[in-house]
Write a protein that holds these residues in place. Structure first.
Motif, PDB file in Angstrom:
ATOM      1  N   LYS A  91      54.403  40.636  44.355  1.00 39.17           N
ATOM      2  CA  LYS A  91      54.194  40.223  42.969  1.00 39.17           C
ATOM      3  C   LYS A  91      55.489  39.754  42.319  1.00 39.17           C
ATOM      4  O   LYS A  91      55.577  38.655  41.766  1.00 39.17           O
ATOM      5  N   LEU A  92      56.497  40.591  42.365  1.00 41.97           N
ATOM      6  CA  LEU A  92      57.717  40.315  41.614  1.00 41.97           C
ATOM      7  C   LEU A  92      58.451  39.085  42.115  1.00 41.97           C
ATOM      8  O   LEU A  92      58.931  38.275  41.331  1.00 41.97           O
ATOM      9  N   ASN A 117      57.236  50.669  45.052  1.00 43.28           N
ATOM     10  CA  ASN A 117      58.115  49.806  44.257  1.00 43.28           C
ATOM     11  C   ASN A 117      58.874  48.759  45.052  1.00 43.28           C
ATOM     12  O   ASN A 117      59.295  47.748  44.473  1.00 43.28           O
ATOM     13  N   LYS A 133      54.976  46.112  45.617  1.00 40.96           N
ATOM     14  CA  LYS A 133      55.186  45.263  44.446  1.00 40.96           C
ATOM     15  C   LYS A 133      56.054  44.035  44.729  1.00 40.96           C
ATOM     16  O   LYS A 133      56.148  43.133  43.897  1.00 40.96           O
ATOM     17  N   TRP A 162      50.925  41.618  35.936  1.00 43.96           N
ATOM     18  CA  TRP A 162      51.234  42.975  35.476  1.00 43.96           C
ATOM     19  C   TRP A 162      51.475  43.896  36.666  1.00 43.96           C
ATOM     20  O   TRP A 162      50.777  43.830  37.675  1.00 43.96           O
ATOM     21  N   ASP A 163      52.461  44.787  36.529  1.00 44.80           N
ATOM     22  CA  ASP A 163      52.733  45.711  37.626  1.00 44.80           C
ATOM     23  C   ASP A 163      52.718  47.173  37.182  1.00 44.80           C
ATOM     24  O   ASP A 163      53.178  48.050  37.888  1.00 44.80           O
ATOM     25  N   TYR A 175      47.807  52.290  44.417  1.00 46.87           N
ATOM     26  CA  TYR A 175      49.141  52.075  44.972  1.00 46.87           C
ATOM     27  C   TYR A 175      49.629  53.355  45.644  1.00 46.87           C
ATOM     28  O   TYR A 175      49.159  54.454  45.353  1.00 46.87           O
ATOM     29  N   THR A 192      46.688  43.733  43.959  1.00 45.92           N
ATOM     30  CA  THR A 192      47.858  43.166  44.612  1.00 45.92           C
ATOM     31  C   THR A 192      47.966  41.665  44.415  1.00 45.92           C
ATOM     32  O   THR A 192      49.047  41.107  44.506  1.00 45.92           O
TER      33      THR A 192
END
Length: 329
Positions: free
Chosen positions: A176-177, A169, A173, A255-256, A161, A250
């Motif tokens: 994902k989030l 962030n 991400k 999980w991040d 990352y 990715t």
């Protein structure tokens, strides 16, 4: 067995067999499920998973691919020298480049009783990473599953990352989030609705649908499709980052957490897990604290939950045929 393993591995590497000939895994890691029927069903399944792990680790080492046991499997090695007593799967991780190389050779190198499942060969794979599945056993995670339901080990790709806080962030991400939120809200309720862990999970889903009802108007399938279509583009972008940290790929939506490279690589040591040893990250404490916090604290009994609705380590011929129908290369 460990001595035989090392001698055979050395022989295969010296003879340059990479991808040219299959190892006779029936001799090297024989399937002993019919010899373990005196064990509990869970323990029988764990021993099947252990065999898969041995085979995958062998293929990685033979082909000079970096891997390490990860997540609950790493925790089990540190805390129990083997499986977490109630665990029913195995986790390993690989840097993206090694993960891609593994997928290129896996079909030719793995034995025919194992099935490689990911989004490249299964439209409704149930997740976005790779699983190596046993063709002669069954684990039921969902009553309406459309994927292969053999016992499995997870293989997670690990990406680098960005070092830039904002990019890492708020850009890398965000896929994902945002996807996880919509997935949780729009995911269908698990069947049977009131059985086992399905009940609390369904209650949470209902509450999410009520609280975030605006998000629920988004089409789950559409967002899933968009995420998958952009996957390869995002993977290539991640490869441009300097290799200073590693986090779950990715496309790994669960999980991040991001780890310092020095806590993982280079992989130089093995750790005991059951009757064998497998590669582990350089700083297992940092990895496990990042994932679990106080990881040596054993959860209360009511927190020792299984992934599955049911397990079956030995199938009839008819059950094997049903399990594998439609899942051939």
């Amino acid at each position: 067995m460990e001595l035989v393993y090392k001698e055979k591995l050395k022989e295969d590497i010296e003879e340059g067999l990479k991808g040219q000939n299959k190892v006779n895994f029936d001799e090297l890691f024989p399937d002993k499920r019919l010899e373990n029927l005196q064990e509990t069903e869970l323990r029988q399944c764990q021993l099947i998973l252990l065999r898969i792990l041995k085979i995958v680790a062998y293929v990685c080492e033979k082909n000079s691919l970096t891997y390490w046991i990860d997540a609950g499997t790493l925790l089990g090695a540190v805390r129990h020298e083997g499986f977490i007593p109630w665990d029913d799967d195995i986790d390993i991780a690989m840097p993206r480049e090694d993960y891609e190389k593994f997928l290129k050779i896996a079909k030719d190198e793995l034995p025919e009783d194992l099935y490689i499942q990911n989004l490249d060969n299964t439209e409704f794979a149930g997740n976005t990473w790779t699983q190596i599945k046993d063709r002669k056993s069954k684990i039921v995670l969902s009553e309406d599953a459309k994927y292969h339901q053999g016992l499995y080990i997870d293989i997670f790709p690990m990406d680098s990352y960005s070092n830039n806080f904002f990019k890492r962030n708020f850009v890398e991400k965000i896929h994902k989030l945002s996807y996880i939120k919509v997935q949780a809200i729009n995911a269908p309720l698990k069947k049977p609705f009131l059985k086992g862990m399905n009940l609390p999970k369904n209650i949470i889903k209902i509450l999410l649908k009520i609280i975030f009802f605006i998000f629920a108007i988004f089409d789950y399938n559409k967002i899933y499709e968009m995420n998958i279509k952009s996957k390869n583009k995002r993977i290539e972008k991640m490869k441009e980052n300097p290799k200073t940290n590693y986090g779950y790929g990715t496309e790994v939506l669960n999980w991040d957490v991001v780890f310092n490279k020095e806590d993982i690589l280079p992989i130089t040591e093995k750790m005991k897990f059951e009757d064998s040893e497998f590669m582990v990250p350089r700083n297992t404490d940092a990895i496990l604290r990042g994932l679990y916090g106080d990881y040596m604290q054993i959860p209360k009994v009511d927190k020792q939950v299984y992934h599955n609705l049911s397990l079956k380590s030995v199938l009839t011929k008819e059950e094997e045929e049903e399990l594998n129908r439609g899942f051939y290369y």
